[in-house]
Enzyme design. Structure first.
Site, short mmCIF file in Angstrom:
data_model
loop_
_atom_site.label_atom_id
_atom_site.label_comp_id
_atom_site.label_asym_id
_atom_site.label_seq_id
_atom_site.Cartn_x
_atom_site.Cartn_y
_atom_site.Cartn_z
N LYS A 143 12.47 -6.81 21.00
CA LYS A 143 12.83 -7.45 22.11
C LYS A 143 12.25 -8.41 22.26
CE LYS A 143 16.02 -3.49 22.69
NZ LYS A 143 15.48 -2.28 21.68
C1 LIG Z 1 16.62 -2.23 20.80
C2 LIG Z 1 16.67 -1.75 19.24
C3 LIG Z 1 17.21 -1.40 18.93
C4 LIG Z 1 19.02 -1.67 19.34
O1 LIG Z 1 19.13 -2.93 18.98
P1 LIG Z 1 20.49 -3.38 20.21
O2 LIG Z 1 20.37 -4.51 20.36
O3 LIG Z 1 20.52 -1.99 21.21
O4 LIG Z 1 21.88 -2.94 18.85
C5 LIG Z 1 16.67 -1.22 16.71
N1 LIG Z 1 16.26 -1.15 16.33
C6 LIG Z 1 14.86 -1.32 17.57
C7 LIG Z 1 13.14 -0.79 17.29
C8 LIG Z 1 14.76 -1.24 18.73
O5 LIG Z 1 14.52 -1.73 19.46
#
Ligand SMILES: *Cc1c(COP(=O)(O)O)cnc(C)c1O
Length: 474
Positions: free
Chosen positions: A117
């Site tokens: 993220k």
């Molecule tokens: C947010 C997240 C996901 C999922 O991603 P999306 O874009 O919501 O599908 C997967 N793995 C981790 C570690 C995350 O923080």
């Protein structure tokens, strides 16, 4: 570039306004009116570019008309800087690590909060500050988190002059590492609130605050969850980055993506529609498998939430899936409004057979249990000495189960660093102790700052109004 709503009833916006918008006024999500498309020659000419320069080439059409080239380049150089003073700890920003035959993990966890993220939220914070300074405006961000989003959003906004950020997390219900990654970041504009309730309570308060913003006295509220278009946009880049290193565009590449809200994998789908030869996208879910049920059986139905070892994928509904449905329905806002109405009234839906078959030409899926997640962590550790986090392990499991072409390189998105999820790693029987990366070694000794509030919307909104202007009243 102009952006339109998936439900067809909201005004089209330019990039700047889409950056500051949450949901569209008709309840839909914003998508580009038309996607830029690159030729294979153009994509081929990008081999060897630095990450920020590649990011500039890929994203430039999306911000055209809102952000000048020179400003955008500078912002990207800052966002994806590496080295001692940089943002990302690995010189390749998103390095590939080979696991098995033609199988690779793209490590997206070398940013400040050790999850993918950071790629989007580091950029979002800088873009917001740039646009707001130009307009002479300030905004408030209110977000709810059960883990990764909150810390990435706080890190992304900590140096923003024009943003105050309030992150709600359920009191005593996030892991210590995740909590400290939020509460040990200090600044006049950073506000951590622990709610005496659960994650859903936090999320409801955020939703209610978007619905009625009068408590903000005219200050604009901005969304940082993955419905924000700029987050999706930033994630498109690393699909190009990985594919170019593995021989694209002369050769096709496949990706397996640990998936919750469908934001990350949707970025991969866009990369393909922009001309990158991707011939398979695998939706890897945990037991919360609404997307797997759609991909395998053409039913999109909400079920109860199950807490798992991969909490960042614990969702009942995948908010960004609406963006894919929009394309599958010939970009008809009316069709999507109808489907979403049915869904909101508690019904599930199926799509017409031809549309579902069309989606299955590209997408495969697998739902992985906690036990299988642990097995995969153990297996990869035994075979390669790599310790995977539980989300990435789900991606590896799905890649191995669903792979179509052995000759196509398979890239699994490594979405988090294993040190964030020590319980799962221990449960998998990996004996090796994991060290926090250098910039976080003293995390467990740092001071924390956080306000505990009762499970009450009025209390939260009063707190925001009291502190929303760099700690002073709005
Ligand atoms: C947010 C997240 C996901 C999922 O991603 P999306 O874009 O919501 O599908 C997967 N793995 C981790 C570690 C995350 O923080």
């Amino acid at each position: 570039m102009r952006y339109i709503s998936t439900r067809g009833q909201a005004p089209a916006l330019n990039f700047e306004d889409v950056l500051l918008a949450g949901l569209a006024s008709d309840g839909g999500l914003y998508v580009p009116e038309s996607l830029p498309r690159f030729t294979l020659e153009e994509i081929g000419s990008w081999a060897g570019l630095s990450y920020p320069e590649l990011a500039f080439r890929v994203m430039r059409p999306f911000v055209a008309g809102s952000i000048a080239d020179a400003d955008f380049r500078r912002i990207l150089e800052e966002t994806y800087a590496t080295g001692p003073q940089g943002v990302f700890a690995h010189s390749a920003v998103a390095p590939l690590r080979q696991l098995g035959g033609n199988e690779w993990v793209m490590e997206l966890f070398h940013g400040p909060t050790l999850a993918f993220k950071d790629f989007a939220l580091q950029l979002l914070g800088r873009l917001l500050d740039h646009v707001l300074a130009k307009r002479g405006e300030r905004v408030v961000i209110i977000g709810a988190t059960s883990g990764d989003t909150g810390s990435a959003a706080i890190e992304g906004c900590r140096r923003c002059d024009n943003v105050d950020i309030f992150i709600l997390h359920p009191h005593q219900r996030v892991s210590e590492v995740q909590r400290r990654q939020m509460t040990s970041v200090f600044g006049d504009n950073i506000h951590n609130i622990a709610i005496e309730g659960n994650f859903d309570d936090c999320q409801e308060m955020v939703k209610a605050s978007f619905a009625d913003q009068s408590f903000l006295k005219g200050t604009r509220l901005v969304a940082v969850n993955s419905i924000n278009w700029a987050r999706i946009m930033a994630q498109i880049v690393y699909y190009f980055h990985a594919a170019l290193q593995l021989g694209a565009p002369a050769r096709s590449v496949a990706f397996s993506v640990p998936t919750g809200n469908f934001g990350d994998i949707f970025a991969g789908y866009l990369a393909r529609n922009m001309g990158l030869p991707i011939n398979q996208l695998i939706v890897a879910t945990n037991r919360n498998d609404i997307l797997h049920r759609f991909m395998s059986g053409n039913r999109y139905v909400k079920e109860t939430l199950h807490p798992t070892l991969s909490p960042s994928m614990d969702i009942m509904v995948s908010s960004n899936f609406e963006r894919l449905l929009f394309d599958l329905h010939g970009r008809s806002g009316a069709a999507i409004a109808g489907l979403m109405d049915t869904f909101r009234q508690g019904g599930g839906f199926s799509v017409e057979e031809a549309r579902w078959t069309e989606s299955r030409r590209l997408f495969d899926s697998l739902a992985v249990t906690d036990q299988e997640t642990c097995e995969t962590i153990a297996e990869v550790y035994r075979d390669c000495g790599e310790v995977l986090d539980p989300h990435t392990a789900i991606g590896v499991r799905a890649a191995r189960a669903c792979r179509r072409h052995g000759a196509t390189p398979m890239v699994i998105l490594g979405t988090a660093h294993p040190v964030k999820f020590p319980d799962a790693v221990r449960q998998a029987g990996v004996g090796r102790a994991l060290d926090l990366p250098a910039h976080l070694t003293d995390l467990l000794q740092r001071d924390e700052r956080c306000t505990v509030l009762p499970n009450s919307l009025e209390a939260v909104q009063a707190f925001v109004a009291q502190h929303g202007n760099r700690g002073k009243p709005l």
